[in-house]
Design a protein around this motif. Structure first.
Motif, PDB file in Angstrom:
ATOM      1  N   GLY A  24       0.817  -1.212   0.000  1.00  0.00           N
ATOM      2  CA  GLY A  24       0.000   0.000   0.000  1.00  0.00           C
ATOM      3  C   GLY A  24       0.847   1.256   0.000  1.00  0.00           C
ATOM      4  N   ILE A  25       1.919   1.255   0.836  1.00  0.00           N
ATOM      5  CA  ILE A  25       2.806   2.417   0.884  1.00  0.00           C
ATOM      6  C   ILE A  25       3.479   2.640  -0.469  1.00  0.00           C
ATOM      7  CG2 ILE A  25       4.932   3.308   1.910  1.00  0.00           C
ATOM      8  CD1 ILE A  25       4.083   1.984   4.527  1.00  0.00           C
ATOM      9  N   VAL A  26       3.979   1.538  -1.079  1.00  0.00           N
ATOM     10  CA  VAL A  26       4.655   1.653  -2.378  1.00  0.00           C
ATOM     11  C   VAL A  26       3.690   2.182  -3.438  1.00  0.00           C
ATOM     12  CG1 VAL A  26       5.704   0.324  -4.255  1.00  0.00           C
ATOM     13  CG2 VAL A  26       6.367  -0.125  -1.885  1.00  0.00           C
ATOM     14  N   TYR A  27       2.468   1.627  -3.456  1.00  0.00           N
ATOM     15  CA  TYR A  27       1.498   2.046  -4.473  1.00  0.00           C
ATOM     16  C   TYR A  27       1.095   3.511  -4.288  1.00  0.00           C
ATOM     17  CZ  TYR A  27      -2.642   2.092  -7.440  1.00  0.00           C
ATOM     18  OH  TYR A  27      -3.557   2.415  -8.412  1.00  0.00           O
ATOM     19  N   LEU A  28       0.812   3.908  -3.060  1.00  0.00           N
ATOM     20  CA  LEU A  28       0.387   5.288  -2.805  1.00  0.00           C
ATOM     21  C   LEU A  28       1.499   6.293  -3.095  1.00  0.00           C
ATOM     22  CD1 LEU A  28      -1.692   4.812   0.462  1.00  0.00           C
ATOM     23  CD2 LEU A  28      -2.554   5.220  -1.854  1.00  0.00           C
ATOM     24  N   ARG A  29       2.722   5.940  -2.741  1.00  0.00           N
ATOM     25  CA  ARG A  29       3.832   6.836  -3.041  1.00  0.00           C
ATOM     26  C   ARG A  29       4.039   6.974  -4.548  1.00  0.00           C
ATOM     27  NH1 ARG A  29       7.433   8.589   0.651  1.00  0.00           N
ATOM     28  NH2 ARG A  29       9.094   8.583  -0.923  1.00  0.00           N
ATOM     29  N   ALA A  30       3.918   5.848  -5.259  1.00  0.00           N
ATOM     30  CA  ALA A  30       4.060   5.900  -6.714  1.00  0.00           C
ATOM     31  C   ALA A  30       2.942   6.737  -7.341  1.00  0.00           C
ATOM     32  CB  ALA A  30       4.062   4.488  -7.290  1.00  0.00           C
ATOM     33  N   GLU A  31       1.718   6.575  -6.839  1.00  0.00           N
ATOM     34  CA  GLU A  31       0.588   7.342  -7.351  1.00  0.00           C
ATOM     35  C   GLU A  31       0.774   8.843  -7.086  1.00  0.00           C
ATOM     36  OE1 GLU A  31      -3.184   8.316  -8.956  1.00  0.00           O
ATOM     37  OE2 GLU A  31      -1.822   6.615  -9.215  1.00  0.00           O
ATOM     38  N   ASN A  32       1.232   9.154  -5.874  1.00  0.00           N
ATOM     39  CA  ASN A  32       1.460  10.568  -5.552  1.00  0.00           C
ATOM     40  C   ASN A  32       2.560  11.169  -6.422  1.00  0.00           C
ATOM     41  OD1 ASN A  32       1.095  12.918  -3.647  1.00  0.00           O
ATOM     42  ND2 ASN A  32       3.248  12.459  -3.268  1.00  0.00           N
ATOM     43  N   GLN A  33       3.631  10.380  -6.638  1.00  0.00           N
ATOM     44  CA  GLN A  33       4.719  10.868  -7.488  1.00  0.00           C
ATOM     45  C   GLN A  33       4.249  11.047  -8.932  1.00  0.00           C
ATOM     46  OE1 GLN A  33       8.186   8.410  -7.280  1.00  0.00           O
ATOM     47  NE2 GLN A  33       9.443   9.764  -8.545  1.00  0.00           N
ATOM     48  N   ARG A  34       3.399  10.121  -9.402  1.00  0.00           N
ATOM     49  CA  ARG A  34       2.876  10.228 -10.776  1.00  0.00           C
ATOM     50  C   ARG A  34       2.058  11.506 -10.925  1.00  0.00           C
ATOM     51  NH1 ARG A  34      -1.756   9.639 -13.404  1.00  0.00           N
ATOM     52  NH2 ARG A  34      -2.870   9.144 -11.490  1.00  0.00           N
ATOM     53  N   ARG A  35       1.179  11.761  -9.977  1.00  0.00           N
ATOM     54  CA  ARG A  35       0.344  12.969 -10.057  1.00  0.00           C
ATOM     55  C   ARG A  35       1.193  14.231  -9.985  1.00  0.00           C
ATOM     56  NH1 ARG A  35      -5.003  11.852  -6.282  1.00  0.00           N
ATOM     57  NH2 ARG A  35      -5.778  10.043  -7.449  1.00  0.00           N
ATOM     58  N   THR A  36       2.143  14.257  -9.066  1.00  0.00           N
ATOM     59  CA  THR A  36       2.997  15.437  -8.936  1.00  0.00           C
ATOM     60  C   THR A  36       3.782  15.699 -10.222  1.00  0.00           C
ATOM     61  OG1 THR A  36       3.221  15.022  -6.555  1.00  0.00           O
ATOM     62  CG2 THR A  36       4.858  16.472  -7.578  1.00  0.00           C
ATOM     63  N   SER A  37       4.324  14.612 -10.774  1.00  0.00           N
ATOM     64  CA  SER A  37       5.104  14.755 -12.010  1.00  0.00           C
ATOM     65  C   SER A  37       4.238  15.257 -13.162  1.00  0.00           C
ATOM     66  CB  SER A  37       5.746  13.411 -12.369  1.00  0.00           C
ATOM     67  OG  SER A  37       6.429  13.481 -13.602  1.00  0.00           O
ATOM     68  N   PHE A  38       3.007  14.725 -13.278  1.00  0.00           N
ATOM     69  CA  PHE A  38       2.141  15.132 -14.379  1.00  0.00           C
ATOM     70  C   PHE A  38       1.690  16.587 -14.214  1.00  0.00           C
ATOM     71  CE2 PHE A  38      -1.838  15.145 -16.876  1.00  0.00           C
ATOM     72  CZ  PHE A  38      -1.312  14.709 -18.091  1.00  0.00           C
ATOM     73  N   TYR A  39       1.391  17.001 -12.992  1.00  0.00           N
ATOM     74  CA  TYR A  39       1.030  18.398 -12.754  1.00  0.00           C
ATOM     75  C   TYR A  39       2.201  19.326 -13.082  1.00  0.00           C
ATOM     76  CZ  TYR A  39      -3.556  17.689 -10.614  1.00  0.00           C
ATOM     77  OH  TYR A  39      -4.891  17.393 -10.413  1.00  0.00           O
ATOM     78  N   ASP A  40       3.425  18.897 -12.782  1.00  0.00           N
ATOM     79  CA  ASP A  40       4.588  19.703 -13.129  1.00  0.00           C
ATOM     80  C   ASP A  40       4.712  19.861 -14.642  1.00  0.00           C
ATOM     81  OD1 ASP A  40       5.210  20.034 -10.488  1.00  0.00           O
ATOM     82  OD2 ASP A  40       6.710  18.432 -10.415  1.00  0.00           O
ATOM     83  N   HIS A 118      -9.131  17.445 -10.179  1.00  0.00           N
ATOM     84  CA  HIS A 118      -9.404  16.388 -11.147  1.00  0.00           C
ATOM     85  C   HIS A 118     -10.832  16.546 -11.660  1.00  0.00           C
ATOM     86  CE1 HIS A 118      -5.744  14.077 -10.556  1.00  0.00           C
ATOM     87  NE2 HIS A 118      -6.180  13.251 -11.506  1.00  0.00           N
ATOM     88  N   TYR A 119     -10.945  16.444 -12.955  1.00  0.00           N
ATOM     89  CA  TYR A 119     -12.270  16.467 -13.585  1.00  0.00           C
ATOM     90  C   TYR A 119     -12.401  15.198 -14.418  1.00  0.00           C
ATOM     91  CZ  TYR A 119     -16.296  17.900 -16.367  1.00  0.00           C
ATOM     92  OH  TYR A 119     -17.536  17.962 -16.973  1.00  0.00           O
ATOM     93  N   GLU A 120     -13.284  14.297 -13.933  1.00  0.00           N
ATOM     94  CA  GLU A 120     -13.406  12.972 -14.544  1.00  0.00           C
ATOM     95  C   GLU A 120     -12.024  12.315 -14.551  1.00  0.00           C
ATOM     96  OE1 GLU A 120     -15.393  13.574 -18.262  1.00  0.00           O
ATOM     97  OE2 GLU A 120     -17.334  13.952 -17.307  1.00  0.00           O
ATOM     98  N   ASP A 121     -11.471  11.973 -15.726  1.00  0.00           N
ATOM     99  CA  ASP A 121     -10.154  11.339 -15.753  1.00  0.00           C
ATOM    100  C   ASP A 121      -9.046  12.325 -16.087  1.00  0.00           C
ATOM    101  OD1 ASP A 121     -11.065  11.753 -18.276  1.00  0.00           O
ATOM    102  OD2 ASP A 121     -10.431   9.818 -19.096  1.00  0.00           O
ATOM    103  N   ARG A 122      -9.341  13.618 -16.025  1.00  0.00           N
ATOM    104  CA  ARG A 122      -8.384  14.653 -16.385  1.00  0.00           C
ATOM    105  C   ARG A 122      -7.738  15.257 -15.142  1.00  0.00           C
ATOM    106  NH1 ARG A 122      -7.961  17.188 -21.119  1.00  0.00           N
ATOM    107  NH2 ARG A 122      -9.200  16.382 -22.853  1.00  0.00           N
ATOM    108  N   ALA A 123      -6.455  15.603 -15.298  1.00  0.00           N
ATOM    109  CA  ALA A 123      -5.763  16.416 -14.302  1.00  0.00           C
ATOM    110  C   ALA A 123      -5.820  17.858 -14.773  1.00  0.00           C
ATOM    111  CB  ALA A 123      -4.324  15.949 -14.150  1.00  0.00           C
ATOM    112  N   VAL A 124      -6.269  18.746 -13.931  1.00  0.00           N
ATOM    113  CA  VAL A 124      -6.471  20.155 -14.294  1.00  0.00           C
ATOM    114  C   VAL A 124      -5.640  21.021 -13.363  1.00  0.00           C
ATOM    115  CG1 VAL A 124      -8.134  22.016 -14.612  1.00  0.00           C
ATOM    116  CG2 VAL A 124      -8.814  19.634 -15.060  1.00  0.00           C
ATOM    117  N   ILE A 125      -4.923  21.995 -13.958  1.00  0.00           N
ATOM    118  CA  ILE A 125      -4.157  22.946 -13.162  1.00  0.00           C
ATOM    119  C   ILE A 125      -4.491  24.360 -13.629  1.00  0.00           C
ATOM    120  CG2 ILE A 125      -2.120  22.849 -14.692  1.00  0.00           C
ATOM    121  CD1 ILE A 125      -0.408  23.283 -12.167  1.00  0.00           C
TER     122      ILE A 125
END
Length: 460
Positions: A24-40, A118-125
């Protein structure tokens, strides 16, 4: 459920919990890193587009759309909207305004300077861009298809690793539980082979270091105590049978003599007197056996209370002299107690009196003058009673055995008795967690010393 399966199950549950938490820790950290990277990436794309549009004069909206459309750095499903200070659309790389772009959202961005959602499956900034002459609002969005795919692959990898880890854990847990409990299995098998006929058999103690070895050692010690108890029981039955046979045989002989011949009144009187003596001997023996058995059977039910030792000794003195008028018993203190606690013990008064009745009777019986001395003293822990006589004494070879039931020293065989009294005394002293010792010199006398913890000693 067998212990080995319980151990395997508990160990598996522990490992399962650890793997779940870790995955769970590995998955959540990877998910958080993915979101942060995509927002950047969205933020960089939005700022680059705004900088080209606002700060570079050579770029207009048509050219910017063309470059944006053919850019290798364009994100999947990318949408960018740029608004001027009046909230009028200055640029958009798509034809239709997205539903997540509203006047309220633009005002929120101006107020907070940056928002992520987040809007549906989109990341919005949404962010504020400081141009040369104005402050612009940029809203950019996209779909992180590659990141979602990588996250899905990570989830599958973690799932297979989790299942593999659980399977491996179950197998290893069962194996190690079986290995760990093998000595106990061996002990159970060896215990099952032990019966009343082979109490001499002992179980293997393994390496002699771990808890199982300690268990085997304690069990062997218990077997030794059981073997000793069985031996004592067999000896008790053998000696009791022998002692009972002697007066019964004498009774039978006297009765046969009385029935087989015509005797004079004097002879009949002698026969009756012999019958009475043998009957009294049987009664004494039966009382001794009952007393010994009663002490062993009802030890836990005996009432214990505060007992003053000088009263016990005086009562024992009176009982012995009343039963044997020719016996003389002197009682005195070794030192006068200056506190009441020093001669006050916790115990059963009747049993303690029985101890000193037995010791006093023996002292008088084996002394030609039929005299005994009772002396009461104390130290920091114990109340000490000494029973002294100047009788026949006890040989050194007999001293270790005098507290065994039915044991009688060689020089005491000519005196009436059954060898039960001292075993009763020893058992009573053990019930009171006391100490009894004996010193003796043949032909000079014997001294028994009884130590019982007094109340002050218990407090200390």
């Amino acid at each position: 459920m067998q212990i080995r399966y319980k151990i395997a199950l508990q160990f598996t549950l522990i490992v399962l919990t650890i793997l779940l938490v870790f995955s769970g820790i590995v998955y959540l950290r990877a998910e958080n890193q993915r979101r942060t990277s995509f927002y950047d990436r969205l933020s960089r794309r939005a700022k680059t587009t705004a900088r080209l549009l606002v700060d570079v004069k050579e770029f207009n909206t048509t050219l910017l759309k063309l470059i944006d459309k053919n850019s290798s750095s364009r994100l999947p499903e990318e949408e960018i909207f740029i608004y001027d200070y009046r909230n009028l659309l200055l640029y958009s790389n798509v034809e239709k305004i997205a539903p997540y772009v509203t006047q309220e959202r633009i005002n929120e961005i101006r107020l907070n300077r940056e928002i992520k959602l987040h809007y549906e499956d989109r990341a919005v900034i949404g962010l504020v861009f400081e141009g040369r002459y104005d402050r612009f609002v940029i809203i950019a969005s996209g779909i992180d298809k590659n990141g979602a795919l990588q996250q899905q692959k990570l989830l599958i990898t973690l799932l297979f690793a989790f299942l593999g880890g659980i399977f491996t854990t179950v197998v290893l847990a069962l194996f190690f539980a079986h290995q760990s409990l093998r000595p106990i299995t061996t002990i159970n098998r060896e215990i099952g082979e032990i019966t009343a006929k082979n109490l001499r058999k002992r179980i293997h103690q393994g390496n002699g270091k771990d808890e199982i070895a300690q268990l085997a050692l304690n069990f062997n010690l218990m077997l030794e105590r059981l073997e000793l108890a069985f031996q004592q029981q067999r000896q008790f039955v053998s000696h009791a049978s022998h002692e009972l046979r002697t007066p019964l045989s004498a009774l039978k002989t006297e009765i046969q003599i009385g029935l087989s011949t015509v005797n004079s009144p004097e002879e009949q009187l002698i026969i009756l007197q012999n019958l009475l003596n043998d009957t009294n001997r049987l009664i004494d023996l039966s009382n001794g056996l009952l007393q010994l058995a009663r002490i062993n059977d009802t030890a836990e039910d005996l009432p214990f209370e505060k007992v003053r030792m000088e009263e016990v000794l005086l009562n024992a003195q009176q009982e012995v002299t009343a039963s044997h008028p020719d016996y003389q018993i002197q009682f005195d203190f070794d030192q006068i107690p200056d506190e009441d606690h020093l001669t006050l013990v916790v115990g059963n008064e009747a049993l303690l009196k029985n101890v000193f009745v037995n010791l006093s009777e023996n002292a008088c019986k084996y002394s030609s003058a039929h005299q005994a001395i009772l002396r009461l003293g104390f130290d920091k822990k114990y109340c000490i009673v000494r029973v002294i006589d100047q009788g026949i004494g006890i040989a050194n070879i007999d001293l270790p055995n005098i507290f065994q039931p039915f044991y009688r020293a060689k020089n005491a065989l000519d005196y009436n008795g059954f060898g039960i009294g001292l075993s009763v005394v020893k058992r009573i002293i053990e019930l009171h967690e006391g100490i009894i010792t004996v010193t003796s010199t043949p032909h000079l006398g014997t001294e028994f010393i009884v130590k019982l913890r007094h109340l002050k000693g218990e407090v200390n």
